[in-house]
Design an enzyme around this catalytic site. Structure first.
Site: not given
Length: 553
Positions: A78, A119-121, A193, A467
């Site tokens: 992202d 990670c995010d998704k 992150c 975010s």
């Protein structure tokens, strides 16, 4: 076993021949076939270290008596996709990932799955697939990045020292040399992150749900502990297959409530609302949006995590990790089953000491309410979401003047040109699941607000999302979205807007007759994207208040 359908009987002679062509010895045919869905890519810092974890997972599977078979899953960063066309694709990949895992597992009749993600998704997509398939599955999240360190010893992190630093440079607060130091130190190596952004929040919630092993949610990407967890996960999946332990046995309504409470206690990413709604739907669990707010009012925030606070994931891991949070929440946690074998309360009891500077006790919370609040009102009849853990006390109640933009790019340009002033409410619309399409994250404008020093005097509302690195008075997921004719589409420059987080209100201070007159004049805009995957996605995706999922309806 499911895999017997492709490897036993006379009629499966062709199937066995093809399997043997991959190198499977006859002696291994009786073992459970364990799929390892790996999202390795060297495009994403959170995923570059997965080759090592793949080896440990494979060793664990073979040690446990299974046979490992790998297949690839895509991933989008992202941060790299932010601020351009690429962000339209981020949330939709969650659906693609779930569909791809389902497709491979069903086509090849795999007995169980290890889902390697970070990670995010990718993590929510994997969890959606696990819930949908309901075959034995275990999640391995690859772990967070260490915080960066400069020569002067201070800690650096991705959002504060890149997106916000860029705005500080534009405002003349730092010079080009300082900006370069930030860029060079913000991301020191592999891992998701460093703060409690979406990837790390989802890893924590995966562990809380019971779908990954203890400490998996917080152990650093560079740690030996992460490799031991990967090995143990490989062994565990074979046991789960033999005992027929399935995701829906673990991901119950009570488990989702526990996950929400941990999310609220830590002040996690607002994206978790979308993802938990989507995962619960796949698991057959009724989880209305209002649940988050009900639990937020009775679950205090116990940690002050970056980006809104000072602690990083490495601090949380050392302080006690997820088990430490469960321990501090005490009786607010429901005793539920986990894949590990111990219940949530047993896991909480297994932690002797918790660093109470990082994870506070219920008697001394950071804030009396949890990190996420759900707002309703004339702008958001179906709801909107704010990460109240990142909002200053001054901005919890705010009335301002609307400044409307029909895209993120237009809003960002206005911010960087100094058009936005104290007392404004930035309205970014036509960025919802359908209108975006893809419900882009508004990290660039929200970071600009903070970097320009406007975080205590300007609010931002959008039908897009944020975010996990966003902080400040930023309200997203406004439903219905503008593309569906939601009230956010009817706001005009100069309108007064009331944000009242304590009373969960988001209202347009314009009389009803004026609103109806505007509605009569409103027409839906042409789709921004008319070809390819996103055009199809826009036609079938639901509203944010239901998780922005794709349906066949």
């Amino acid at each position: 076993m499911r895999s017997d359908m492709i490897k036993k009987g006379l009629e499966r002679t062709p199937h066995r021949a093809l399997l043997k062509a991959t190198g499977i010895p006859q002696s291994q045919m009786e073992r459970p076939f364990i799929g390892v869905a790996t999202s390795f890519t060297d495009l994403i810092p959170g995923h570059v270290g997965m080759r090592d974890l793949e080896r440990f997972i494979e060793k664990g599977i073979h040690s446990g008596g299974g046979y490992a078979q790998f297949f690839g899953i895509p991933g989008v960063c992202d941060g790299i996709a932010m601020g351009h066309k690429g962000m339209h694709y981020s949330l939709p990949t969650r659906e693609l990932i779930a569909d791809m895992v389902e497709s491979v597992a069903e086509a090849h009749r795999l007995d169980g799955l290890v889902l390697l993600t970070n990670c995010d998704k990718i993590t929510p997509g994997m969890l959606m697939a696990a819930a949908r398939l309901n075959i034995p599955c275990i999640i391995v999240t690859a772990g967070p990045m260490m915080s960066g360190r400069g020569v002067e010893g201070r800690a650096y992190s991705f959002v504060t020292d890149t997106f916000e630093a860029m705005a500080r440079y534009k405002a003349g607060v730092i010079d080009a040399k300082e900006l370069q130091v930030c860029e060079d130190n913000a991301c020191p190596g592999m891992g998701s992150c460093q703060g409690l952004f979406t990837a790390n929040t989802m890893a924590i919630l995966t562990e809380t749900l019971g779908m990954s092993l203890p400490r998996c949610g917080t152990a650093l990407a560079v740690s030996a502990m992460k490799r031991r967890i990967a090995f143990a996960s490989g062994e565990k999946i074979v046991e789960l297959v033999h005992n027929d332990v399935k995701p829906r046995d673990i991901m119950t309504r009570a488990a989702f409530e526990n996950a929400i409470r941990v999310d609220l206690a830590l002040g996690g990413s607002s994206n978790t609302v979308l993802h938990l709604l989507a995962i619960a739907r796949e698991a057959g669990v009724d989880l209305p949006l209002e649940t988050f707010d009900i639990l937020a009012k009775e679950t205090p925030q116990l940690a002050s995590m970056n980006p809104a606070g000072k602690h990083f994931m490495e601090d949380l891991d050392i302080a006690g990790g997820v088990c430490g949070v469960l321990k501090q929440l005490g009786d607010k946690i429901i005793d539920t089953r986990t894949l590990f074998g111990l219940t949530t309360r047993q896991l909480a009891a297994s932690i002797e000491n918790v660093d109470q500077e990082v994870i506070r006790p219920l008697s001394a919370p950071v804030k009396k309410e949890g990190g996420i609040a759900v707002l309703f009102g004339s702008i958001a009849p179906k709801g909107a979401v704010v990460k109240q853990s990142g909002v200053s006390d001054k901005m919890m109640l705010f009335e301002g003047t609307a400044r409307c933009f029909d895209s993120e790019e237009l809003a960002m340009a206005a911010l960087m040109e100094g058009v936005i002033k104290a007392g404004d409410v930035v309205v970014i619309r036509y960025e919802g699941p359908k209108g975006g399409p893809g419900m882009r994250e508004m990290l660039a404008p929200t970071a600009a607000l903070m970097g320009l020093g406007l975080g205590d005097s300007v609010a931002l509302i959008t039908d897009g999302r944020f975010s996990g690195g966003t902080r400040g008075p930023c309200i997203g997921h406004v439903s219905p979205e503008a593309a569906e004719g939601g009230p956010i589409a009817l706001i005009q420059d100069g309108d007064r807007i009331l944000l009242d987080i304590p009373n969960r209100k988001l209202d347009l201070l314009v009389d009803g007759a004026t609103i109806e007159a505007r509605r009569a004049q409103w027409t839906a805009p042409e789709p921004k994207i008319k070809t390819g995957w996103l055009a199809r996605y826009a036609k079938v995706v639901t509203s944010a208040y239901t998780g922005a999922v794709t349906t066949a309806d």
